[in-house]
Scaffold this motif. Structure first.
Motif, PDB file in Angstrom:
ATOM      1  N   LYS A  67       0.855  -1.187   0.000  1.00 48.73           N
ATOM      2  CA  LYS A  67       0.000   0.000   0.000  1.00 48.73           C
ATOM      3  C   LYS A  67       0.897   1.244   0.000  1.00 48.73           C
ATOM      4  N   ASP A  68       0.499   2.258  -0.768  1.00 51.09           N
ATOM      5  CA  ASP A  68       1.359   3.424  -0.985  1.00 51.09           C
ATOM      6  C   ASP A  68       1.021   4.537   0.007  1.00 51.09           C
ATOM      7  N   ILE A  69       1.645   4.485   1.162  1.00 54.62           N
ATOM      8  CA  ILE A  69       1.332   5.388   2.273  1.00 54.62           C
ATOM      9  C   ILE A  69       2.403   6.477   2.391  1.00 54.62           C
ATOM     10  N   GLU A  70       1.969   7.703   2.675  1.00 50.82           N
ATOM     11  CA  GLU A  70       2.888   8.835   2.746  1.00 50.82           C
ATOM     12  C   GLU A  70       3.538   8.967   4.123  1.00 50.82           C
ATOM     13  N   LEU A  71       4.623   9.737   4.166  1.00 50.47           N
ATOM     14  CA  LEU A  71       5.314  10.003   5.421  1.00 50.47           C
ATOM     15  C   LEU A  71       4.520  10.978   6.301  1.00 50.47           C
ATOM     16  N   THR A  72       4.702  10.849   7.602  1.00 52.05           N
ATOM     17  CA  THR A  72       4.197  11.839   8.553  1.00 52.05           C
ATOM     18  C   THR A  72       5.171  13.018   8.586  1.00 52.05           C
ATOM     19  N   GLN A  73       4.807  14.062   9.312  1.00 55.36           N
ATOM     20  CA  GLN A  73       5.724  15.187   9.499  1.00 55.36           C
ATOM     21  C   GLN A  73       7.003  14.716  10.191  1.00 55.36           C
ATOM     22  N   LEU A  74       6.844  13.831  11.173  1.00 55.53           N
ATOM     23  CA  LEU A  74       8.019  13.263  11.847  1.00 55.53           C
ATOM     24  C   LEU A  74       8.861  12.475  10.841  1.00 55.53           C
ATOM     25  N   GLY A  75       8.203  11.720   9.968  1.00 57.51           N
ATOM     26  CA  GLY A  75       8.922  10.947   8.964  1.00 57.51           C
ATOM     27  C   GLY A  75       9.752  11.821   8.040  1.00 57.51           C
ATOM     28  N   LEU A  76       9.213  12.977   7.671  1.00 53.35           N
ATOM     29  CA  LEU A  76       9.946  13.931   6.838  1.00 53.35           C
ATOM     30  C   LEU A  76      11.164  14.476   7.585  1.00 53.35           C
ATOM     31  N   GLU A  77      10.977  14.768   8.867  1.00 51.07           N
ATOM     32  CA  GLU A  77      12.085  15.265   9.691  1.00 51.07           C
ATOM     33  C   GLU A  77      13.158  14.189   9.852  1.00 51.07           C
ATOM     34  N   GLN A  78      12.726  12.935  10.024  1.00 56.25           N
ATOM     35  CA  GLN A  78      13.681  11.830  10.135  1.00 56.25           C
ATOM     36  C   GLN A  78      14.495  11.690   8.853  1.00 56.25           C
ATOM     37  N   ALA A  79      13.823  11.837   7.712  1.00 55.86           N
ATOM     38  CA  ALA A  79      14.520  11.739   6.424  1.00 55.86           C
ATOM     39  C   ALA A  79      15.560  12.845   6.277  1.00 55.86           C
ATOM     40  N   GLU A  80      15.227  14.042   6.743  1.00 54.78           N
ATOM     41  CA  GLU A  80      16.177  15.162   6.696  1.00 54.78           C
ATOM     42  C   GLU A  80      17.414  14.860   7.537  1.00 54.78           C
ATOM     43  N   LEU A  81      17.205  14.300   8.719  1.00 53.18           N
ATOM     44  CA  LEU A  81      18.328  13.970   9.596  1.00 53.18           C
ATOM     45  C   LEU A  81      19.176  12.842   9.016  1.00 53.18           C
ATOM     46  N   LEU A  82      18.516  11.866   8.409  1.00 46.82           N
ATOM     47  CA  LEU A  82      19.232  10.786   7.733  1.00 46.82           C
ATOM     48  C   LEU A  82      20.066  11.341   6.579  1.00 46.82           C
ATOM     49  N   ALA A  83      19.493  12.276   5.837  1.00 48.79           N
ATOM     50  CA  ALA A  83      20.214  12.898   4.724  1.00 48.79           C
ATOM     51  C   ALA A  83      21.479  13.599   5.202  1.00 48.79           C
ATOM     52  N   LYS A  84      21.369  14.309   6.310  1.00 52.37           N
ATOM     53  CA  LYS A  84      22.537  15.001   6.863  1.00 52.37           C
ATOM     54  C   LYS A  84      23.593  13.994   7.321  1.00 52.37           C
ATOM     55  N   ARG A  85      23.138  12.866   7.875  1.00 54.69           N
ATOM     56  CA  ARG A  85      24.070  11.805   8.303  1.00 54.69           C
ATOM     57  C   ARG A  85      24.857  11.266   7.116  1.00 54.69           C
ATOM     58  N   LEU A  86      24.219  11.210   5.948  1.00 59.60           N
ATOM     59  CA  LEU A  86      24.844  10.607   4.773  1.00 59.60           C
ATOM     60  C   LEU A  86      25.678  11.593   3.952  1.00 59.60           C
ATOM     61  N   LYS A  87      25.643  12.859   4.316  1.00 51.15           N
ATOM     62  CA  LYS A  87      26.258  13.899   3.482  1.00 51.15           C
ATOM     63  C   LYS A  87      27.744  13.670   3.235  1.00 51.15           C
ATOM     64  N   GLY A  88      28.467  13.185   4.221  1.00 49.76           N
ATOM     65  CA  GLY A  88      29.914  13.019   4.059  1.00 49.76           C
ATOM     66  C   GLY A  88      30.353  11.648   3.581  1.00 49.76           C
ATOM     67  N   GLU A  89      29.416  10.824   3.116  1.00 52.50           N
ATOM     68  CA  GLU A  89      29.737   9.435   2.781  1.00 52.50           C
ATOM     69  C   GLU A  89      30.084   9.207   1.305  1.00 52.50           C
ATOM     70  N   ASN A  90      30.088  10.256   0.500  1.00 48.86           N
ATOM     71  CA  ASN A  90      30.465  10.140  -0.921  1.00 48.86           C
ATOM     72  C   ASN A  90      29.657   9.078  -1.664  1.00 48.86           C
ATOM     73  N   ILE A  91      28.355   9.130  -1.473  1.00 49.46           N
ATOM     74  CA  ILE A  91      27.468   8.179  -2.142  1.00 49.46           C
ATOM     75  C   ILE A  91      27.340   8.545  -3.624  1.00 49.46           C
ATOM     76  N   ASP A  92      27.518   7.540  -4.464  1.00 54.65           N
ATOM     77  CA  ASP A  92      27.510   7.764  -5.913  1.00 54.65           C
ATOM     78  C   ASP A  92      26.120   7.688  -6.525  1.00 54.65           C
ATOM     79  N   CYS A  93      25.267   6.822  -5.983  1.00 60.35           N
ATOM     80  CA  CYS A  93      23.957   6.608  -6.594  1.00 60.35           C
ATOM     81  C   CYS A  93      22.958   6.099  -5.559  1.00 60.35           C
ATOM     82  N   ILE A  94      21.694   6.370  -5.818  1.00 56.94           N
ATOM     83  CA  ILE A  94      20.614   5.966  -4.921  1.00 56.94           C
ATOM     84  C   ILE A  94      19.629   5.103  -5.687  1.00 56.94           C
ATOM     85  N   TYR A  95      19.271   3.968  -5.114  1.00 55.73           N
ATOM     86  CA  TYR A  95      18.243   3.089  -5.676  1.00 55.73           C
ATOM     87  C   TYR A  95      17.143   2.957  -4.636  1.00 55.73           C
ATOM     88  N   SER A  96      15.928   3.322  -5.025  1.00 59.00           N
ATOM     89  CA  SER A  96      14.832   3.385  -4.060  1.00 59.00           C
ATOM     90  C   SER A  96      13.610   2.609  -4.524  1.00 59.00           C
TER      91      SER A  96
END
Length: 206
Positions: free
Chosen positions: A25-54
């Motif tokens: 089922k295609d369920i959207e993120l909550t406001q908390l979920g969006l904030e969690q994604a932002e924090l995860l993104a910041k955690r990954l910023k220095g990891e030199n990731i080349d590509c994302i598969y989602s």
């Protein structure tokens, strides 16, 4: 040369909040979920990731989009990285599943290898599609840092498969929203677990 897999679960969704079985089922993120994604993104910023598969489901793909903007890496939608299809359980709360499918639900919590839910995938089928696609992506991107954004059940099945751990151990592994796991794939194609279910980047936003 090593290929590094960063494996992230999506942020909190509306049905995570309600303890409902989501599956495909295609369920959207909550406001908390969006904030969690932002924090995860910041955690990954220095990891030199080349590509994302989602996964192409909203809760995962929105998480991937937030990360992509932060780290400036392209995203590819992968249908095989969707959550397990839970058939008739989808949309039900954990309490409702326990009340209506008690014996099967007890088996799911103890030995999910043998659970056959009506109109659903088996855990083994989920693991097969996750492993097959991941190995294909690793071959195409050998030596790179790859981020996979997916779902709790699918990620656990994938990691167990990569580490050659029997699916009977599935109930012993936990997978939190917006968590990060890291696996190195060596030249001999052996997988080494570097990090599992890390949520330190979330701080109090759990």
């Amino acid at each position: 040369m090593v290929t590094r897999l960063y494996i992230a679960r999506h942020g909190q969704s509306k049905w995570n909040l309600e303890s409902r079985m989501q599956g495909m089922k295609d369920i959207e993120l909550t406001q908390l979920g969006l904030e969690q994604a932002e924090l995860l993104a910041k955690r990954l910023k220095g990891e030199n990731i080349d590509c994302i598969y989602s996964s192409d489901l909203k809760r995962a793909y929105t998480t991937a989009e937030i990360i992509s903007k932060e780290i400036n890496a392209p995203i590819v939608k992968i249908e095989e990285f969707r959550e397990m299809s839970f058939g008739v359980w989808e949309g039900l709360t954990a309490k409702e599943i326990e009340e209506n499918y008690q014996e099967l639900y007890d088996l799911w919590k103890t030995d999910p290898r043998h659970v056959l839910i009506e109109n659903a995938e088996t855990l083994k089928e989920v693991q097969k599609r996750m492993l097959t696609k991941t190995k294909e992506i690793v071959e195409e991107n050998w030596g790179k840092n790859i981020l996979i954004v997916s779902h709790g059940t699918s990620i656990k099945a994938l990691i167990l498969g990569l580490l050659e751990i029997d699916l009977s151990f599935y109930p012993s592994f936990r997978m939190d929203n917006a968590s990060l796991s890291i696996i190195d794939i060596k030249e001999n194609k052996k997988a080494v677990l570097v990090l599992y279910n890390d949520t330190c980047h979330l701080g109090e936003r759990k």
